[in-house]
Design a protein around this motif. Structure first.
Motif, short mmCIF file in Angstrom:
data_model
loop_
_atom_site.label_atom_id
_atom_site.label_comp_id
_atom_site.label_asym_id
_atom_site.label_seq_id
_atom_site.Cartn_x
_atom_site.Cartn_y
_atom_site.Cartn_z
N PHE A 106 34.44 0.92 -33.86
CA PHE A 106 34.13 2.04 -34.75
C PHE A 106 33.18 3.08 -34.18
N ALA A 122 34.64 6.58 -34.09
CA ALA A 122 34.67 7.17 -35.44
C ALA A 122 33.29 7.71 -35.82
N LYS A 124 43.34 8.61 -33.52
CA LYS A 124 42.59 7.52 -34.15
C LYS A 124 41.32 7.98 -34.85
N SER A 125 40.86 9.20 -34.58
CA SER A 125 39.56 9.59 -35.12
C SER A 125 39.57 10.85 -35.98
N PHE A 132 38.25 10.51 -39.56
CA PHE A 132 36.81 10.29 -39.70
C PHE A 132 36.02 11.56 -39.40
N VAL A 190 37.39 0.09 -39.30
CA VAL A 190 36.63 1.23 -38.77
C VAL A 190 35.81 1.88 -39.88
N LEU A 234 31.83 2.24 -39.85
CA LEU A 234 31.22 3.57 -39.91
C LEU A 234 30.23 3.67 -41.06
#
Length: 337
Positions: A39, A42, A176-177, A180, A236, A240
């Motif tokens: 994570f 993120a 993937k991010s 976030f 994640v 986070l």
């Protein structure tokens, strides 16, 4: 001038400092990844989204992004190139041919790509390029709806994990991010996490931390691909949230050192890979006969990460005083020793 958000200074510092040992080869035990590796990206993207301001003039913003991200991306790769040459010489017993020497240049221009004619140079700087693109996507959200882009990114990340259709750092990093990053922007816009209360933040930290550990353990051990990926984004998210509430718990602790580290997160991204390598090749190998393919224990990796963090501090202070554009700043920030 906007008032500094103290817990965000802690968040920026801890996210990059904890990333360093994650990039150091270390034993993993029964699990293929470490808790932080799941994570921390993120967290870095959340921090960037949280600090992202509303924009009105796209042309002016692109110019700002070039100064804040584009120039540092190029500069840190230029600084990395002599290290790449020295490492190549040590590993191959000679200097590269022209075709070999130009491959990392192409790789840099293609945002740390690896293919038949290009290779990565300073791998971690993919983050800077990805952030540039995500800033633009957010500025274009009236044309490209961010919720739909986030869902698309999540789907593409799952597909890339399943089929391996892309291994490009920037593309996979955005896949993937992006949710976030957008989450951070929305939290700042709607004043989420704006106030800090140590008791409440501690309670929320304990709950989200325990939940993140449970989800991480399940995610890391799950062998079924659909269930493994289904658990990824919740894992994640809770990691986070635990990270954010932990940083909010630190809000009452103010330190000029943390502020300077927070100002210098670009230095972490641009230089930590090289400094880690210099320690490995320039100190551990010749003085302590540690092989270059040595796999560190987790304790050794985090101790080495602390050493690198300490070594970066005087560089950050120098850049603040002399070349603030290396920090992504267009004006010189005040230095607090």
């Amino acid at each position: 001038m906007n008032e500094r958000i103290n817990w965000m200074d802690w968040a920026k510092f801890l996210a990059v400092a904890l990333t360093i040992p994650c990039h150091i080869p270390q034993t993993r035990g029964d699990q293929p990844v470490t808790y932080f590796m799941v994570f921390l990206l993120a967290c870095l993207m959340f921090n960037s989204g949280y600090l992202k301001k509303e924009r009105t003039n796209l042309k002016e913003e692109v110019k700002k992004y070039w100064y804040q991200l584009g120039i540092p991306y190029i500069a840190y790769n230029i600084l990395f190139y002599p290290y790449w040459l020295a490492k190549f010489y040590m590993e191959h017993g000679g200097m590269p041919s022209f075709s070999e020497a130009i491959r990392p240049v192409y790789g840099t221009l293609l945002l740390q790509a690896n293919n038949s004619f290009a290779c990565e140079l300073n791998p971690v700087t993919w983050f800077i390029a990805a952030l540039f693109i995500m800033h633009l996507l957010l500025d274009l959200r009236k044309v490209l709806p961010m919720p739909l882009l986030c869902l698309l990114a999540m789907g593409l990340y799952v597909l890339s994990k399943y089929n391996g259709f892309t291994t490009h750092y920037v593309a996979v990093g955005i896949f993937k991010s992006l949710p976030f990053y957008y989450m951070g922007f929305l939290c700042r816009k709607y004043h989420v996490f704006e106030t800090c209360n140590f008791k409440k933040d501690t309670g929320w930290f304990l709950m989200t931390f325990i939940m993140s550990i449970i989800l991480f353990d399940y995610h890391a051990k799950e062998t079924s691909f659909p269930l493994h990926m289904l658990s990824y984004f919740p894992t994640v998210l809770f990691g986070l949230l635990a990270f954010v509430y932990f940083c909010k718990m630190l809000n009452g602790i103010r330190s000029n050192i943390i502020v300077n580290y927070s100002n210098g997160t670009m230095v972490f991204i641009g230089l930590h890979w090289m400094i880690t390598g210099l320690i490995r090749y320039g100190i551990l190998k010749p003085l302590f006969h540690v092989p270059t393919d040595y796999i560190y224990s987790p304790l050794e990796a985090y101790l080495l990460g602390m050493v690198v963090t300490l070594l970066l501090y005087p560089i950050i202070l120098f850049f603040q005083a002399k070349v603030s554009w290396m920090l992504g700043k267009r004006t010189k920030p005040s230095i607090e020793a």
